[in-house]
Design an enzyme around this catalytic site. Structure first.
Site, mmCIF file in Angstrom:
data_model
loop_
_atom_site.group_PDB
_atom_site.id
_atom_site.type_symbol
_atom_site.label_atom_id
_atom_site.label_comp_id
_atom_site.label_asym_id
_atom_site.label_seq_id
_atom_site.Cartn_x
_atom_site.Cartn_y
_atom_site.Cartn_z
ATOM 1 C CB ILE A 141 -31.098 10.373 -41.032
ATOM 2 C CG1 ILE A 141 -30.526 10.591 -39.882
ATOM 3 C CG2 ILE A 141 -30.734 11.602 -41.759
ATOM 4 C CD1 ILE A 141 -29.135 10.982 -39.240
ATOM 5 C CG ASP A 142 -33.224 4.748 -41.785
ATOM 6 O OD1 ASP A 142 -33.997 5.661 -42.308
ATOM 7 O OD2 ASP A 142 -32.505 4.590 -42.790
ATOM 8 C CE LYS A 143 -32.890 1.592 -31.976
ATOM 9 N NZ LYS A 143 -33.446 0.799 -31.755
ATOM 10 C CB THR A 145 -28.417 6.623 -40.399
ATOM 11 O OG1 THR A 145 -28.882 5.538 -41.253
ATOM 12 C CG2 THR A 145 -27.526 7.258 -41.419
ATOM 13 N NE ARG A 242 -31.363 0.519 -44.316
ATOM 14 C CZ ARG A 242 -31.583 0.303 -42.908
ATOM 15 N NH1 ARG A 242 -32.252 1.879 -42.083
ATOM 16 N NH2 ARG A 242 -31.618 -1.003 -42.192
#
EC number: 5.4.99.-
Length: 310
Positions: A141-143, A145, A242
């Site tokens: 998962i994104d930094k 998020t 996103r």
């Protein structure tokens, strides 16, 4: 030409004739920067019909371009005593509620402070399938998020969890706060995602070269100028929620990449939280479903929207 690294070959077509070799290669692989390609050309890692050329060499129809990528550098990733919010753990799997701002694994130039560094100190044993930089990492998962992410402690568990992701049997539910008021109570975004042709650091809906991506969303609560939605992933492309929310005209609140008004909100990054994670245990076959509360920064954001809505 050096024999290390990965060897790639490209044919020059009519549409490529007359173009510079360095631009040609950047177009062939959006992950390569022009500066990187030019350094390979100077180092004779790029050959045209078997001979080295200069950066400004103009290509001709029928020529063959060979690229010898250098071997990836594998720095030593150290274990670090970083606090982790462990939601589930046994001898095969660990599930962490990742905080916003923490990278999942090291990347070029960033080799400390990541979840992998913390896992190495906490678990000692992790699956080796992901290599030195991504031990145990099955998905990301994104930094910026927050939320649930699982890691494998051995190769057998890693293979099982990866297969479940590929078969779409892993349940992944996110909560997002998006700009504007979504008129529909629920919907599905089915639009392929690939590297943005205008900005290689971003992803975008790319109907020509994108990979299939499906996001199901359902409205949880509407505010005066925002909507809280629940998003269920059927696929797992980079920045999928996103990109899809921006595609339908409702970029995530606070998103510094895909939203133009992200500075208006007192949240450091996109308002996105991986709330639910469900999977079959790789050893027992038992169905495991885990759920977390929203982090405080998203809760405060939602409370402010409620007050503004009245």
């Amino acid at each position: 030409m050096s024999t290390d690294g990965k060897l790639l070959r490209f044919a020059v077509g009519e549409e490529d004739s007359g173009g510079r070799v360095d631009k040609f290669l950047v177009q062939k692989n959006r992950d390569w920067s022009r500066m990187t390609v030019q350094s390979w050309i100077r180092g004779k890692r790029v050959l045209v019909d078997g001979r080295p050329v200069k950066n400004n060499y103009r290509l001709h129809v029928g020529e063959r371009v060979e690229v010898q990528e250098p071997p990836p550098e594998e720095p030593n990733v150290e274990a670090e005593s970083i606090p982790l919010d462990v939601v589930y753990e046994d001898s095969d799997v660990i599930v962490v509620n990742k905080s916003r701002g923490m990278m999942v694994h090291p990347a070029p130039g960033i080799y400390s402070g990541t979840m992998v560094n913390a896992l190495l100190a906490h678990c000692h044993d992790l699956s080796g399938i992901g290599g030195v930089l991504r031990p145990g990492i099955v998905h990301r998962i994104d930094k910026d998020t927050s939320g649930l992410i699982m890691a494998a402690k051995n190769d057998v568990a890693h293979q099982s969890l990866a297969a479940q992701l590929k078969a779409h049997s892993v349940e992944r539910v996110y909560v997002a706060v998006v700009n504007g008021n979504i008129p529909h109570d629920k919907g599905t975004v089915d639009a392929p995602i690939g590297r943005d042709t205008k900005n290689r650091k971003r992803m975008a809906v790319e109907h020509k070269n994108g990979k299939p991506a499906i996001t199901h969303f359902e409205v949880m609560e509407r505010f005066q100028r925002a909507t809280m939605v629940q998003c269920r992933l059927e696929t797992g492309r980079t920045h999928q929620i996103r990109v899809h929310m921006k595609y339908i005209g409702h970029p995530l609140v606070g998103d510094p990449v895909y939203s133009t008004n992200h500075r208006k909100f007192s949240i450091d990054g996109q308002a996105l939280h991986a709330k639910v994670l469900g999977f079959f245990h790789p050893r027992t076959g038992e169905r495991i479903r885990l759920e977390t509360e929203l982090p405080k920064d998203i809760t405060r954001l939602v409370d402010r929207f409620r007050v503004q809505t009245g």
